[in-house]
Design a protein around this motif. Structure first.
Motif, PDB file in Angstrom:
ATOM      1  N   SER A   1      13.859   6.501  -3.385  1.00 42.20           N
ATOM      2  CA  SER A   1      13.654   7.809  -4.024  1.00 42.20           C
ATOM      3  C   SER A   1      12.177   8.180  -4.075  1.00 42.20           C
ATOM      4  N   ALA A   2      11.309   7.203  -4.369  1.00 40.59           N
ATOM      5  CA  ALA A   2       9.866   7.485  -4.441  1.00 40.59           C
ATOM      6  C   ALA A   2       9.322   7.863  -3.066  1.00 40.59           C
ATOM      7  N   ILE A   3       9.796   7.210  -2.011  1.00 41.74           N
ATOM      8  CA  ILE A   3       9.334   7.537  -0.655  1.00 41.74           C
ATOM      9  C   ILE A   3       9.762   8.951  -0.277  1.00 41.74           C
ATOM     10  N   ILE A   4      11.022   9.289  -0.553  1.00 43.42           N
ATOM     11  CA  ILE A   4      11.522  10.621  -0.197  1.00 43.42           C
ATOM     12  C   ILE A   4      10.798  11.698  -1.013  1.00 43.42           C
ATOM     13  N   MET A   5      10.629  11.472  -2.310  1.00 49.46           N
ATOM     14  CA  MET A   5       9.914  12.438  -3.142  1.00 49.46           C
ATOM     15  C   MET A   5       8.478  12.627  -2.670  1.00 49.46           C
ATOM     16  N   SER A   6       7.818  11.545  -2.275  1.00 49.48           N
ATOM     17  CA  SER A   6       6.438  11.639  -1.779  1.00 49.48           C
ATOM     18  C   SER A   6       6.368  12.507  -0.534  1.00 49.48           C
ATOM     19  N   CYS A   7       7.333  12.346   0.363  1.00 49.61           N
ATOM     20  CA  CYS A   7       7.349  13.158   1.578  1.00 49.61           C
ATOM     21  C   CYS A   7       7.555  14.634   1.240  1.00 49.61           C
ATOM     22  N   CYS A   8       8.401  14.931   0.259  1.00 50.38           N
ATOM     23  CA  CYS A   8       8.620  16.322  -0.150  1.00 50.38           C
ATOM     24  C   CYS A   8       7.355  16.929  -0.748  1.00 50.38           C
ATOM     25  N   ILE A   9       6.657  16.148  -1.574  1.00 49.10           N
ATOM     26  CA  ILE A   9       5.408  16.638  -2.165  1.00 49.10           C
ATOM     27  C   ILE A   9       4.350  16.868  -1.090  1.00 49.10           C
ATOM     28  N   LEU A  10       4.219  15.917  -0.174  1.00 49.60           N
ATOM     29  CA  LEU A  10       3.255  16.076   0.915  1.00 49.60           C
ATOM     30  C   LEU A  10       3.605  17.288   1.777  1.00 49.60           C
ATOM     31  N   HIS A  11       4.892  17.499   2.015  1.00 45.66           N
ATOM     32  CA  HIS A  11       5.327  18.679   2.763  1.00 45.66           C
ATOM     33  C   HIS A  11       4.844  19.955   2.075  1.00 45.66           C
ATOM     34  N   ASN A  12       5.020  20.029   0.746  1.00 50.74           N
ATOM     35  CA  ASN A  12       4.584  21.217   0.015  1.00 50.74           C
ATOM     36  C   ASN A  12       3.069  21.385   0.051  1.00 50.74           C
ATOM     37  N   ILE A  13       2.341  20.274  -0.058  1.00 47.96           N
ATOM     38  CA  ILE A  13       0.878  20.345   0.013  1.00 47.96           C
ATOM     39  C   ILE A  13       0.439  20.907   1.365  1.00 47.96           C
ATOM     40  N   LEU A  14       1.007  20.383   2.432  1.00 45.04           N
ATOM     41  CA  LEU A  14       0.657  20.834   3.777  1.00 45.04           C
ATOM     42  C   LEU A  14       1.082  22.284   3.980  1.00 45.04           C
ATOM     43  N   ASN A  15       2.247  22.646   3.446  1.00 40.65           N
ATOM     44  CA  ASN A  15       2.718  24.020   3.561  1.00 40.65           C
ATOM     45  C   ASN A  15       1.769  24.982   2.862  1.00 40.65           C
TER      46      ASN A  15
ATOM     47  N   ILE B   1       0.839  -1.204   0.000  1.00 43.78           N
ATOM     48  CA  ILE B   1       0.000   0.000   0.000  1.00 43.78           C
ATOM     49  C   ILE B   1       0.868   1.246   0.000  1.00 43.78           C
ATOM     50  N   LEU B   2       1.943   1.241   0.793  1.00 46.08           N
ATOM     51  CA  LEU B   2       2.841   2.398   0.861  1.00 46.08           C
ATOM     52  C   LEU B   2       3.447   2.698  -0.508  1.00 46.08           C
ATOM     53  N   HIS B   3       3.965   1.684  -1.166  1.00 43.10           N
ATOM     54  CA  HIS B   3       4.638   1.914  -2.437  1.00 43.10           C
ATOM     55  C   HIS B   3       3.657   2.300  -3.546  1.00 43.10           C
ATOM     56  N   GLU B   4       2.459   1.719  -3.535  1.00 39.35           N
ATOM     57  CA  GLU B   4       1.435   2.122  -4.501  1.00 39.35           C
ATOM     58  C   GLU B   4       1.017   3.568  -4.276  1.00 39.35           C
ATOM     59  N   PHE B   5       0.880   3.948  -3.013  1.00 39.13           N
ATOM     60  CA  PHE B   5       0.511   5.323  -2.670  1.00 39.13           C
ATOM     61  C   PHE B   5       1.564   6.307  -3.154  1.00 39.13           C
ATOM     62  N   CYS B   6       2.835   6.007  -2.915  1.00 40.19           N
ATOM     63  CA  CYS B   6       3.913   6.912  -3.316  1.00 40.19           C
ATOM     64  C   CYS B   6       3.935   7.110  -4.819  1.00 40.19           C
ATOM     65  N   ARG B   7       3.795   6.025  -5.583  1.00 39.00           N
ATOM     66  CA  ARG B   7       3.803   6.149  -7.040  1.00 39.00           C
ATOM     67  C   ARG B   7       2.614   6.964  -7.534  1.00 39.00           C
ATOM     68  N   ALA B   8       1.443   6.715  -6.962  1.00 38.08           N
ATOM     69  CA  ALA B   8       0.241   7.440  -7.383  1.00 38.08           C
ATOM     70  C   ALA B   8       0.328   8.919  -7.005  1.00 38.08           C
ATOM     71  N   LEU B   9       0.853   9.200  -5.815  1.00 34.78           N
ATOM     72  CA  LEU B   9       0.988  10.587  -5.365  1.00 34.78           C
ATOM     73  C   LEU B   9       1.913  11.368  -6.294  1.00 34.78           C
ATOM     74  N   ILE B  10       3.035  10.773  -6.652  1.00 37.92           N
ATOM     75  CA  ILE B  10       3.988  11.442  -7.542  1.00 37.92           C
ATOM     76  C   ILE B  10       3.356  11.703  -8.909  1.00 37.92           C
TER      77      ILE B  10
ATOM     78  N   PHE C   1       0.474  14.554  -8.267  1.00 39.98           N
ATOM     79  CA  PHE C   1       0.740  15.863  -7.669  1.00 39.98           C
ATOM     80  C   PHE C   1       2.090  16.485  -8.018  1.00 39.98           C
ATOM     81  N   SER C   2       2.999  15.727  -8.638  1.00 48.53           N
ATOM     82  CA  SER C   2       4.354  16.262  -8.819  1.00 48.53           C
ATOM     83  C   SER C   2       4.380  17.496  -9.721  1.00 48.53           C
ATOM     84  N   LYS C   3       3.599  17.509 -10.791  1.00 44.80           N
ATOM     85  CA  LYS C   3       3.601  18.664 -11.683  1.00 44.80           C
ATOM     86  C   LYS C   3       3.048  19.908 -11.010  1.00 44.80           C
TER      87      LYS C   3
END
Length: 326
Positions: free
Chosen positions: A261-275, A63-72, A75-77
């Motif tokens: 890399s996908a886990i770290i990128m997901s955390c950065c994206i979530l950080h920006n969303i929350l910010n 679930i974690l890895h599927e979530f990270c790929r889907a989030l990137i 939301f990455s763009k």
């Protein structure tokens, strides 16, 4: 994470929804996202998270890895797009850093070491100067603590200056005509828009760093170093907030190296969303980061010299003194 932000994830990550089968009911979408977020937000093992949510440990991992790929993908763009060199973004950042006390600044750069378990053939490259294995999250951060550029995956033995010089960020900064077009005259010197960093980086017209430490430093040099340090704190605070919100970053990654890399990128994206949604940081979360690994020291490249860059630094130093007096 406040409920409105959670609802945004649920509404836009419909791709994670699974259908029931004849054998069993699928885990609901909301629960899948909650499992992924809890895993990122805590330092708990998959087994512990699984018991908490009533699912198997291997399900938590999947679930974690599927979530990270889907989030990137989703939301990455929007939250991590390469728009840090557009005219509007440059103007916004320059204005933001001007309010902090440093002129003509696009953002602050730095690296953050994250503990990993590398494969044996790559272990020696990831062994950092503090004696543990890490990968580097190198980032450009704006005045609001948002990640505007990230470079993930450099080995722990690499220093920040080397990572920057080889990055696409350095190429874009050097090639950008807008940074020079938006130059401003300060103390009689034409000062382009630039990045700021610490001692580790190579001094140039596009990258300002502090004056070397001296017991006989002038008032202008001391004032410049203070103002640059205050502005550069945004990147340190961004890393601090990232580790506070996502303890998986602070405690280290247990996942297979191909997923790091996908886990770290997901955390950065979530950080920006929350910010962007002004989500608050709990003080207790930040206190917990004090117990995490000590970051490797940055190497000092203070001996480098660039005449054009030195003129710009001197002009900004005089500007900072004049500003403080007024």
């Amino acid at each position: 994470m406040e409920r409105p932000c959670f609802d945004i994830l649920v509404n836009r990550l419909e791709v994670l929804r699974k259908k029931d089968t004849n054998c069993r009911a699928a885990i609901p979408l909301e629960k899948r996202i909650a499992i992924a977020l809890y895993t990122l937000d805590s330092s708990s093992e998959y087994r512990t998270v699984g018991r908490l949510f009533g699912v198997a440990p291997n399900s938590v991992c999947n679930i974690l890895h599927e979530f990270c790929r889907a989030l990137i993908d989703e939301f990455s763009k929007e939250y991590m797009s390469p728009n840090y060199l557009t005219s509007d973004k440059i103007d916004e950042c320059v204005k933001g850093f001007e309010a902090i006390g440093f002129p003509q600044c696009l953002g602050a750069i730095d690296g953050c070491h994250i503990e990993i378990k590398p494969p044996a053939p790559e272990a020696v490259d990831h062994h950092n100067y503090k004696g543990w294995y890490s990968t580097v999250l190198f980032a450009l951060v704006d005045y609001r603590y948002r990640f505007t550029y990230v470079n993930i995956g450099s080995a722990g033995r690499c220093n920040d200056s080397m990572i920057y010089q080889k990055s696409s960020l350095a190429k874009h900064i050097e090639a950008s005509a807008l940074l020079q077009e938006k130059a401003k005259e300060i103390s009689g010197v034409n000062v382009p828009v630039m990045l700021i960093g610490d001692w580790a980086f190579r001094f140039s017209k596009k990258l300002m760093k502090p004056y070397p430490f001296s017991t006989v430093a002038s008032l202008e040099q001391r004032t410049f170093n203070y103002n640059l340090s205050k502005a550069r704190r945004v990147v340190e605070n961004a890393f601090g907030h990232l580790k506070a919100r996502f303890q998986i970053i602070g405690k280290g990654l247990d996942s297979h190296h191909k997923n790091n890399s996908a886990i770290i990128m997901s955390c950065c994206i979530l950080h920006n969303i929350l910010n962007m949604h002004n989500s608050a940081i709990n003080e207790n979360w930040e206190l917990a980061t004090n117990e995490q690994r000590e970051q490797p020291d940055t190497s000092n490249s203070s001996a480098d010299f660039n005449q054009s860059a030195e003129q710009i630094r001197s002009a900004i130093a005089k500007y900072c003194v004049d500003r403080n007096e007024n």
